[in-house]
Write a protein that holds these residues in place. Sequence first.
Motif, PDB file in Angstrom:
ATOM      1  N   PRO A   7      54.943  25.836 114.392  1.00  0.00           N
ATOM      2  CA  PRO A   7      53.898  26.570 115.414  1.00  0.00           C
ATOM      3  C   PRO A   7      54.645  27.422 116.323  1.00  0.00           C
ATOM      4  O   PRO A   7      55.772  27.538 116.556  1.00  0.00           O
ATOM      5  N   ASP A   8      53.649  28.228 116.821  1.00  0.00           N
ATOM      6  CA  ASP A   8      54.079  29.499 117.586  1.00  0.00           C
ATOM      7  C   ASP A   8      54.888  30.448 116.845  1.00  0.00           C
ATOM      8  O   ASP A   8      55.777  31.164 117.433  1.00  0.00           O
ATOM      9  N   THR A   9      54.814  30.704 115.759  1.00  0.00           N
ATOM     10  CA  THR A   9      55.581  31.528 114.977  1.00  0.00           C
ATOM     11  C   THR A   9      54.651  32.529 114.102  1.00  0.00           C
ATOM     12  O   THR A   9      53.451  32.335 114.151  1.00  0.00           O
ATOM     13  N   CYS A  10      55.068  33.474 113.357  1.00  0.00           N
ATOM     14  CA  CYS A  10      54.225  34.519 112.536  1.00  0.00           C
ATOM     15  C   CYS A  10      53.503  33.694 111.471  1.00  0.00           C
ATOM     16  O   CYS A  10      52.572  34.285 110.825  1.00  0.00           O
ATOM     17  N   GLY A  66      55.821  37.874 105.630  1.00  0.00           N
ATOM     18  CA  GLY A  66      54.290  37.625 106.019  1.00  0.00           C
ATOM     19  C   GLY A  66      53.525  38.903 105.419  1.00  0.00           C
ATOM     20  O   GLY A  66      52.552  38.420 104.945  1.00  0.00           O
ATOM     21  N   PRO A  67      53.921  40.190 105.478  1.00  0.00           N
ATOM     22  CA  PRO A  67      53.135  40.943 105.025  1.00  0.00           C
ATOM     23  C   PRO A  67      52.949  40.865 103.493  1.00  0.00           C
ATOM     24  O   PRO A  67      51.695  41.241 103.102  1.00  0.00           O
ATOM     25  N   ALA A  68      53.735  40.523 102.853  1.00  0.00           N
ATOM     26  CA  ALA A  68      53.552  40.157 101.340  1.00  0.00           C
ATOM     27  C   ALA A  68      52.534  38.954 101.108  1.00  0.00           C
ATOM     28  O   ALA A  68      51.478  39.237 100.253  1.00  0.00           O
ATOM     29  N   ILE A  69      52.957  38.029 101.953  1.00  0.00           N
ATOM     30  CA  ILE A  69      51.727  36.895 101.765  1.00  0.00           C
ATOM     31  C   ILE A  69      50.475  37.219 102.325  1.00  0.00           C
ATOM     32  O   ILE A  69      49.385  36.744 101.398  1.00  0.00           O
ATOM     33  N   LEU A  70      50.284  37.869 103.113  1.00  0.00           N
ATOM     34  CA  LEU A  70      49.010  38.175 103.699  1.00  0.00           C
ATOM     35  C   LEU A  70      48.168  39.225 102.591  1.00  0.00           C
ATOM     36  O   LEU A  70      47.029  39.000 102.467  1.00  0.00           O
ATOM     37  N   ILE A 101      53.985  46.418 112.826  1.00  0.00           N
ATOM     38  CA  ILE A 101      53.988  45.034 113.696  1.00  0.00           C
ATOM     39  C   ILE A 101      55.265  44.390 113.138  1.00  0.00           C
ATOM     40  O   ILE A 101      55.851  43.857 114.102  1.00  0.00           O
ATOM     41  N   THR A 102      55.597  44.310 111.779  1.00  0.00           N
ATOM     42  CA  THR A 102      56.664  43.800 111.640  1.00  0.00           C
ATOM     43  C   THR A 102      58.324  44.284 112.336  1.00  0.00           C
ATOM     44  O   THR A 102      58.984  43.487 112.715  1.00  0.00           O
ATOM     45  N   TYR A 157      48.085  39.056 111.917  1.00  0.00           N
ATOM     46  CA  TYR A 157      49.450  39.464 112.171  1.00  0.00           C
ATOM     47  C   TYR A 157      49.386  39.797 113.411  1.00  0.00           C
ATOM     48  O   TYR A 157      50.265  39.246 114.161  1.00  0.00           O
ATOM     49  N   LEU A 158      48.938  40.634 114.116  1.00  0.00           N
ATOM     50  CA  LEU A 158      48.859  41.079 115.594  1.00  0.00           C
ATOM     51  C   LEU A 158      48.794  40.151 116.322  1.00  0.00           C
ATOM     52  O   LEU A 158      49.630  39.983 117.209  1.00  0.00           O
ATOM     53  N   PHE A 159      47.691  39.247 116.175  1.00  0.00           N
ATOM     54  CA  PHE A 159      47.168  38.126 117.048  1.00  0.00           C
ATOM     55  C   PHE A 159      48.456  37.143 117.278  1.00  0.00           C
ATOM     56  O   PHE A 159      48.795  36.722 118.167  1.00  0.00           O
TER      57      PHE A 159
END
Length: 206
Positions: A7-10, A66-70, A101-102, A157-159
């Motif tokens: 929770p509360d993570t990227c 994250g960016p790769a998964i997204l 963002i990263t 991601y930004l959210f």
Amino acid sequence: MKLYFAPDTCSLSPHIVLQELGLPYDLVRVNNRTKRTSDGADFLSINPKGYVAALVLDGGEVLTEGPAILQYLADLEPSSGLAPPGGSLDRIRLQEWLNFITAEIHAGPSLLFDRTLPDSVQDTLKARLFRRLAIIDSRLSQHPYLMGEGFTVADAYLFAVLGWMPAFSIVLDRWPALPSYLERVGARPSVTRALSREREIPPVEG
């Protein structure tokens, strides 16, 4: 697929995207301190880096970062519009935002979670972050989303990372476009469903 989250993570960002796409997935909670998971595993055996998100694919491969998964998820359903086509200039623009963002909104200010930092260091980090938030505010004052008119994985991601700002005692009202942006993204059914599912999984005991 199986998404490991805390929770509360990227990790919220790929969770939102999974909901946007309507793909089936299992959700596993991670205790960030002990690295134990809600299904009884050692998270370090899944992702030796030790942090969420991690996505286990149907074939057993594990994706991290994250960016790769997204981008992987968005490319599963090209018609979703969550990422422009690979090789296009718009896709490079999306990657620009993901990298920004990263580096500038995620990694840099995450140091502020360390409450032992001297005030002078915190002030320096915040001043740098404020300059970056002004860039985003300028963009969102002209367009509803980072890439223009449509919601993309960059917005997920930004959210997620803007949600940390209250923990740093940063009030986003000083950037007029940001509160309305958070309200707009937060009202998406994918976001409310993702947050609801995460709340359903109890904390992992040590």
